[in-house]
Motif scaffolding. Structure first.
Motif, PDB file in Angstrom:
ATOM      1  N   ASN A 235       0.824  -1.211   0.000  1.00  0.00           N
ATOM      2  CA  ASN A 235       0.000   0.000   0.000  1.00  0.00           C
ATOM      3  C   ASN A 235       0.858   1.262   0.000  1.00  0.00           C
ATOM      4  O   ASN A 235       0.509   2.268  -0.629  1.00  0.00           O
ATOM      5  N   LYS A 238       1.948   2.118  -3.425  1.00  0.00           N
ATOM      6  CA  LYS A 238       0.928   2.799  -4.222  1.00  0.00           C
ATOM      7  C   LYS A 238       0.932   4.307  -3.966  1.00  0.00           C
ATOM      8  O   LYS A 238       0.618   5.094  -4.861  1.00  0.00           O
ATOM      9  N   GLU A 316      -7.673   9.629 -11.244  1.00  0.00           N
ATOM     10  CA  GLU A 316      -6.770   8.863 -10.398  1.00  0.00           C
ATOM     11  C   GLU A 316      -7.385   8.634  -9.017  1.00  0.00           C
ATOM     12  O   GLU A 316      -8.317   9.330  -8.616  1.00  0.00           O
ATOM     13  N   GLN A 317      -6.840   7.663  -8.293  1.00  0.00           N
ATOM     14  CA  GLN A 317      -7.377   7.280  -6.987  1.00  0.00           C
ATOM     15  C   GLN A 317      -6.829   8.204  -5.901  1.00  0.00           C
ATOM     16  O   GLN A 317      -5.630   8.497  -5.864  1.00  0.00           O
ATOM     17  N   GLN A 319      -5.459   8.994  -2.435  1.00  0.00           N
ATOM     18  CA  GLN A 319      -4.767   8.251  -1.393  1.00  0.00           C
ATOM     19  C   GLN A 319      -4.745   8.974  -0.060  1.00  0.00           C
ATOM     20  O   GLN A 319      -4.840   8.353   0.994  1.00  0.00           O
ATOM     21  N   THR A 336      -3.010   8.928  -7.008  1.00  0.00           N
ATOM     22  CA  THR A 336      -2.120   8.039  -7.748  1.00  0.00           C
ATOM     23  C   THR A 336      -2.917   7.265  -8.788  1.00  0.00           C
ATOM     24  O   THR A 336      -4.119   7.030  -8.607  1.00  0.00           O
ATOM     25  N   LYS A 338      -4.681   4.351 -10.826  1.00  0.00           N
ATOM     26  CA  LYS A 338      -5.228   3.058 -10.410  1.00  0.00           C
ATOM     27  C   LYS A 338      -4.390   1.914 -10.972  1.00  0.00           C
ATOM     28  O   LYS A 338      -4.242   0.878 -10.346  1.00  0.00           O
ATOM     29  N   LYS A 339      -3.835   2.130 -12.167  1.00  0.00           N
ATOM     30  CA  LYS A 339      -2.907   1.184 -12.779  1.00  0.00           C
ATOM     31  C   LYS A 339      -1.760   1.981 -13.372  1.00  0.00           C
ATOM     32  O   LYS A 339      -1.988   2.981 -14.042  1.00  0.00           O
ATOM     33  N   GLU A 348      -8.133   9.830 -19.936  1.00  0.00           N
ATOM     34  CA  GLU A 348      -7.363   9.929 -18.697  1.00  0.00           C
ATOM     35  C   GLU A 348      -6.719  11.310 -18.557  1.00  0.00           C
ATOM     36  O   GLU A 348      -6.671  11.869 -17.453  1.00  0.00           O
ATOM     37  N   GLU A 475     -12.601   6.427   1.619  1.00  0.00           N
ATOM     38  CA  GLU A 475     -13.503   5.429   1.047  1.00  0.00           C
ATOM     39  C   GLU A 475     -14.709   5.179   1.958  1.00  0.00           C
ATOM     40  O   GLU A 475     -15.801   4.889   1.474  1.00  0.00           O
TER      41      GLU A 475
END
Length: 513
Positions: A235, A238, A316-317, A319, A336, A338-339, A348, A475
């Protein structure tokens, strides 16, 4: 006058390391090092190590390759961003091969005296050949290896030094058993004669580590340290997208220092998060005077970025979000991918622009378009850069797939300038296309945040109380549309107690149980 001349010559010798004007200013400047590093000390960079392991095997078993008619590469050029481990790889190569390792910076060659650099090159290669098999490592090669002809003077000392390096690497004298490794952040500015086969036969790019390599690097530097059980390096990897190996090592070291300062006994997840922030933007300005109104505006601004990251599909996610001032920023939102990919789609890139405009959009919704702050200046700059690249380089606009600008400079340090290949009439259309991309993204950001205003308020309220929230809390708010329960703080160890007192306390608690 004789005394003054002697004094000046001694000062020149002590500063330049060459013996002064009366001594030998051209003596070898390379330092001989017996390296104790191994490839096990280098985490990640699997492909790079595979390329170098072949050279190590050649230095250990030269007869095996000579029978097959193969020759050792004369030189290996390591190019890549700062902090990716180029020098460490060279040391590990010398340690694995068990041969002498000569280290020198290219800037040591160039001096104010004519001919000194070329003489130092000759002396360095002469000494390295005597110790063969050996490795000669030249760091920051671009200091002396830039393209010839770029200087206004035809008798440039740097060019003479470069010419001598070229002759020594592939001239009349053989370099049997001598491997030259060089490192640079600017392979694009090197002279073409350096990079041809016979001199630097292999050019290896040492890139920024990906997510798996970052996890391995973190685990390597965490060996021998007490880490809390809830720390998951996968984690953490990431959250550290774009970090070099040196930065990751610094993250673990900063977290260790924080654990000692706070007397927690182990390195906690909160301390690692704080270390990441320190490496990214510097120490927190906890004593900075800030009004409650300004703090609330910063909270809404950062919450706006988060809402876009949560509700726009291609974004993007999110964090981490913080409103603690660091450096020039009043707060920031860590997002960050996601992939991790090497190519970005148009959707994107558009989502990136929408994310950058999310903070300003939240301010407009809460305070009105006439009361927006200057906090979005960096966001606007980044959004504009992406939009310009989409129009002028990537062909992602109504102007078609045509390259109107070309980046000139290092791919690792960022472009120095851009060459413009279009007329003044077309420049106006390019500006309009860039403006359309950014303003459309801003409108989408406003619409998205208005639709999810309750989520904006909840994240803002959570930031006002805790100042920093991480992905688990974000989340939770997004899923349940309510604030999460309070998290427990790490317990501090009282190092004033003796071991006997601690044992007696444990015994008494056991008896009570």
């Amino acid at each position: 006058m004789v005394g003054l001349f002697y004094f000046i010559s001694k000062r020149a010798g002590s500063s330049g390391g060459g013996g002064g004007l009366l001594g030998n200013p051209g003596r070898n400047q390379a330092k001989k090092i017996i390296s104790k590093k191994r490839f096990s000390d280098v985490a990640g960079q699997k492909e790079v190590k595979e390329e170098i392991e072949e050279v190590v095997d050649f230095l250990k078993n030269p007869k095996k390759y000579k029978v097959a008619g193969a020759r050792i590469p004369k030189g290996i050029l390591l190019g890549g961003p700062p902090g990716t481990g180029k020098t460490l790889l060279a040391k590990a190569t010398a340690g694995e091969a068990g041969v002498p390792f000569y280290f020198i910076s290219a800037s040591n060659f160039v001096e104010m005296f004519a001919g000194v650099g070329a003489k130092r090159v000759r002396e360095m290669f002469r000494e390295a050949r005597k110790a063969a098999p050996a490795i000669l490592f030249i760091d920051e090669l671009d200091a002396v290896g830039r393209k010839r002809g770029s200087s206004l003077s035809g008798n440039d000392e740097r060019e003479q030094t470069l010419n001598q390096i070229l002759v020594e690497m592939d001239g009349m004298e053989e370099n049997t058993g001598l491997l030259i490794i060089a490192a640079t952040n600017r392979p694009d500015v090197l002279d073409p004669a350096l990079q041809r086969p016979g001199r630097f036969d292999r050019t290896i790019t040492v890139n920024i580590p990906d997510i798996k390599e970052r996890e391995l690097i973190l685990e390597l530097h965490a060996k021998g340290k007490r880490i809390a059980k809830d720390v998951d390096f996968a984690n953490i990897a990431k959250r550290t997208t774009g970090y070099s190996g040196a930065q990751l090592e610094n993250v673990i070291n900063e977290a260790t220092l924080l654990s000692v300062r706070e007397k927690t006994g182990v390195i906690t997840l909160a301390q690692i998060d704080e270390a990441i922030d320190r490496v990214m933007a510097g120490p927190a300005k906890k004593h900075r005077v800030i009004t409650e109104e300004e703090k609330r505006m910063v909270a809404y601004h950062e919450a706006g970025h988060a809402v876009i990251g949560l509700k726009v599909a291609a974004a993007e996610q999110v964090q981490k979000i913080t409103i603690i001032p660091r450096g020039q920023a009043g707060g920031y939102t860590l997002m960050t991918p996601k992939k991790e990919t090497y190519n970005f789609r148009k959707s994107e890139l558009e989502a990136k622009i929408i994310s950058y405009m999310g903070g300003r959009a939240a301010e407009q919704i809460m305070y009105g378009s006439g009361e927006v702050s200057t906090g979005a200046h960096n966001d606007i700059q980044r959004a504009t850069n992406i939009a310009r690249a989409m129009v002028t380089q990537y062909g992602m606009s109504i102007l078609g797939p045509i390259a109107y600008e070309q980046a000139q400079g290092s791919q690792f340090l960022g472009p120095e300038q851009r060459s413009k290949d279009y007329s003044d009439a077309l420049a106006e259309r390019i500006d309009e296309a860039i403006r359309d991309l950014v303003t459309t993204a801003e409108q989408k950001a406003i619409a998205t945040i208005k639709k999810h205003k309750k989520l904006l308020d909840l994240i803002s309220d959570e930031l006002m109380e805790k100042e920093t929230i991480v992905i688990e809390e974000i989340e939770y708010i997004n899923k349940y549309l309510k604030r999460p329960p309070k998290r427990a703080k790490a317990k501090k160890i009282d190092d004033t107690k003796s071991l006997k007192d601690i044992i007696s306390e444990v015994k008494s608690k056991n008896e009570e149980n």
